[in-house]
Write a protein that holds these residues in place. Structure first.
Motif, PDB file in Angstrom:
ATOM      1  N   LEU A  10      -1.782   7.454  -0.178  1.00  0.00           N
ATOM      2  CA  LEU A  10      -1.319   6.362  -1.169  1.00  0.00           C
ATOM      3  C   LEU A  10       0.215   6.471  -1.509  1.00  0.00           C
ATOM      4  N   ASP A  11       1.072   5.410  -0.939  1.00  0.00           N
ATOM      5  CA  ASP A  11       2.373   5.275  -1.373  1.00  0.00           C
ATOM      6  C   ASP A  11       2.497   5.035  -2.654  1.00  0.00           C
ATOM      7  N   MET A  12       2.871   5.470  -3.608  1.00  0.00           N
ATOM      8  CA  MET A  12       3.171   4.995  -5.082  1.00  0.00           C
ATOM      9  C   MET A  12       4.773   4.788  -5.437  1.00  0.00           C
ATOM     10  N   ARG A  13       5.394   4.912  -4.414  1.00  0.00           N
ATOM     11  CA  ARG A  13       6.991   4.797  -4.300  1.00  0.00           C
ATOM     12  C   ARG A  13       7.430   3.362  -4.334  1.00  0.00           C
ATOM     13  N   HIS A  14       7.135   2.678  -5.573  1.00  0.00           N
ATOM     14  CA  HIS A  14       7.516   1.227  -5.561  1.00  0.00           C
ATOM     15  C   HIS A  14       9.010   1.018  -6.427  1.00  0.00           C
ATOM     16  N   ARG A  15       9.420   1.821  -7.073  1.00  0.00           N
ATOM     17  CA  ARG A  15      10.432   1.612  -7.922  1.00  0.00           C
ATOM     18  C   ARG A  15      11.674   2.089  -7.073  1.00  0.00           C
ATOM     19  N   LEU A  16      12.690   1.429  -7.567  1.00  0.00           N
ATOM     20  CA  LEU A  16      14.012   1.519  -6.834  1.00  0.00           C
ATOM     21  C   LEU A  16      15.029   2.146  -7.820  1.00  0.00           C
ATOM     22  N   ASP A  17      15.814   3.114  -7.309  1.00  0.00           N
ATOM     23  CA  ASP A  17      16.844   3.645  -8.151  1.00  0.00           C
ATOM     24  C   ASP A  17      17.939   2.905  -7.917  1.00  0.00           C
ATOM     25  N   GLY A  18      19.215   3.166  -8.532  1.00  0.00           N
ATOM     26  CA  GLY A  18      20.728   2.494  -8.463  1.00  0.00           C
ATOM     27  C   GLY A  18      20.947   2.346  -7.162  1.00  0.00           C
ATOM     28  N   GLN A  19      20.837   3.315  -6.132  1.00  0.00           N
ATOM     29  CA  GLN A  19      21.010   3.265  -4.684  1.00  0.00           C
ATOM     30  C   GLN A  19      20.159   2.678  -3.800  1.00  0.00           C
ATOM     31  N   GLY A  20      19.363   1.864  -4.403  1.00  0.00           N
ATOM     32  CA  GLY A  20      18.130   1.547  -3.375  1.00  0.00           C
ATOM     33  C   GLY A  20      17.138   2.411  -2.851  1.00  0.00           C
ATOM     34  N   LYS A  21      16.980   3.749  -3.459  1.00  0.00           N
ATOM     35  CA  LYS A  21      16.090   4.520  -2.944  1.00  0.00           C
ATOM     36  C   LYS A  21      14.674   4.509  -3.711  1.00  0.00           C
ATOM     37  N   ARG A  22      13.625   4.410  -2.997  1.00  0.00           N
ATOM     38  CA  ARG A  22      12.304   4.333  -3.590  1.00  0.00           C
ATOM     39  C   ARG A  22      12.022   5.725  -4.362  1.00  0.00           C
ATOM     40  N   TYR A  23      11.297   5.716  -5.523  1.00  0.00           N
ATOM     41  CA  TYR A  23      10.780   6.882  -6.041  1.00  0.00           C
ATOM     42  C   TYR A  23       9.541   6.771  -6.859  1.00  0.00           C
ATOM     43  N   TYR A  29      -4.938  10.585   0.102  1.00  0.00           N
ATOM     44  CA  TYR A  29      -6.058   9.898   0.032  1.00  0.00           C
ATOM     45  C   TYR A  29      -7.408  10.623  -0.447  1.00  0.00           C
ATOM     46  N   LYS A  30      -7.386  11.890   0.151  1.00  0.00           N
ATOM     47  CA  LYS A  30      -8.705  12.611   0.193  1.00  0.00           C
ATOM     48  C   LYS A  30      -9.025  13.225  -1.370  1.00  0.00           C
ATOM     49  N   VAL A  31      -7.763  13.059  -2.080  1.00  0.00           N
ATOM     50  CA  VAL A  31      -7.937  13.708  -3.388  1.00  0.00           C
ATOM     51  C   VAL A  31      -7.669  12.682  -4.222  1.00  0.00           C
ATOM     52  N   SER A  32      -7.689  11.471  -3.861  1.00  0.00           N
ATOM     53  CA  SER A  32      -7.250  10.298  -4.886  1.00  0.00           C
ATOM     54  C   SER A  32      -8.547   9.809  -5.676  1.00  0.00           C
ATOM     55  N   GLU A  33      -8.103   9.083  -6.746  1.00  0.00           N
ATOM     56  CA  GLU A  33      -9.291   8.520  -7.731  1.00  0.00           C
ATOM     57  C   GLU A  33      -9.886   7.308  -6.866  1.00  0.00           C
ATOM     58  N   LEU A  34      -8.968   6.459  -6.078  1.00  0.00           N
ATOM     59  CA  LEU A  34      -9.226   5.439  -5.028  1.00  0.00           C
ATOM     60  C   LEU A  34     -10.714   5.851  -4.239  1.00  0.00           C
ATOM     61  N   ARG A  35     -10.575   6.906  -3.557  1.00  0.00           N
ATOM     62  CA  ARG A  35     -11.538   7.317  -2.703  1.00  0.00           C
ATOM     63  C   ARG A  35     -12.979   7.518  -3.416  1.00  0.00           C
ATOM     64  N   ALA A  36     -12.848   8.343  -4.788  1.00  0.00           N
ATOM     65  CA  ALA A  36     -13.974   8.692  -5.404  1.00  0.00           C
ATOM     66  C   ALA A  36     -14.717   7.628  -5.601  1.00  0.00           C
ATOM     67  N   VAL A  37     -13.776   6.313  -6.192  1.00  0.00           N
ATOM     68  CA  VAL A  37     -14.561   5.275  -6.665  1.00  0.00           C
ATOM     69  C   VAL A  37     -15.278   4.493  -5.559  1.00  0.00           C
TER      70      VAL A  37
END
Length: 173
Positions: A10-23, A29-37
């Motif tokens: 699960l890619d949770m890098r939705h924010r961009l910094d000043g140089q346009g890099k995602r962070y 996924y195997k240890v994610s809450e989404l999988r458990a739910v």
């Protein structure tokens, strides 16, 4: 677990910094809450694949009642078994599904944490965790098959539901 379709992280890098890099962070996924739910949400629906059947025990010659999966992956061969009337079977399945839902609701956090921690990756661990450690509704030793006509106790129904849920979890995980 055996039938689970592999999924990407699960890619949770939705924010961009000043140089346009995602962070942000990437979550496995195997240890994610989404999988458990997702696994827990689909669990109790599979209770419709189980029925309380009557089988002739060849060793003792007696008729015994036990829960058996009659359709889907892992279904038992019921050629020498008798299923109850459709109405009775539907009532029992609804009871089993309701019991499963109640157990899940009560122990959802424990089950979710165990799925995320990977505790169910090894075979045989699910039954011990679900049936004895978390819910404590199963006996330490499996009960003898129940003769036909004997009254089914709440503990027997609970153990059957936990056993059915355990089988379903194995298939879902």
């Amino acid at each position: 677990m055996d039938r689970e379709v592999p999924r990407n992280h699960l890619d949770m890098r939705h924010r961009l910094d000043g140089q346009g890099k995602r962070y942000g962070k990437v979550i496995d996924y195997k240890v994610s809450e989404l999988r458990a739910v997702e696994l827990l949400d689909s669990l109790c629906g599979s209770m419709k694949s189980y029925s309380l059947v009557t089988t002739n025990d060849t060793a003792s010659g007696k008729l015994v009642r036990h829960w058996a999966k009659f359709e889907g992956e892992g279904a038992m061969d019921l050629t020498n078994s008798t299923r109850p009337a459709k109405h009775e079977e539907e009532v029992r399945q609804r009871q089993l599904e309701s019991f499963c839902g109640a157990v899940l609701e009560e122990h959802e956090d424990d089950l979710s944490e165990a799925i995320q921690a990977g505790k169910f990756e090894d075979t045989g661990v699910i039954e011990a965790f679900l049936c004895r450690q978390t819910t404590r509704i199963c006996p330490l030793h499996p009960p003898e098959p129940q003769p036909e006509g004997a009254a089914e106790s709440a503990a027997d129904a609970g153990a059957a539901a936990a056993s059915a849920a355990q089988a379903s979890i194995k298939q879902e995980l």
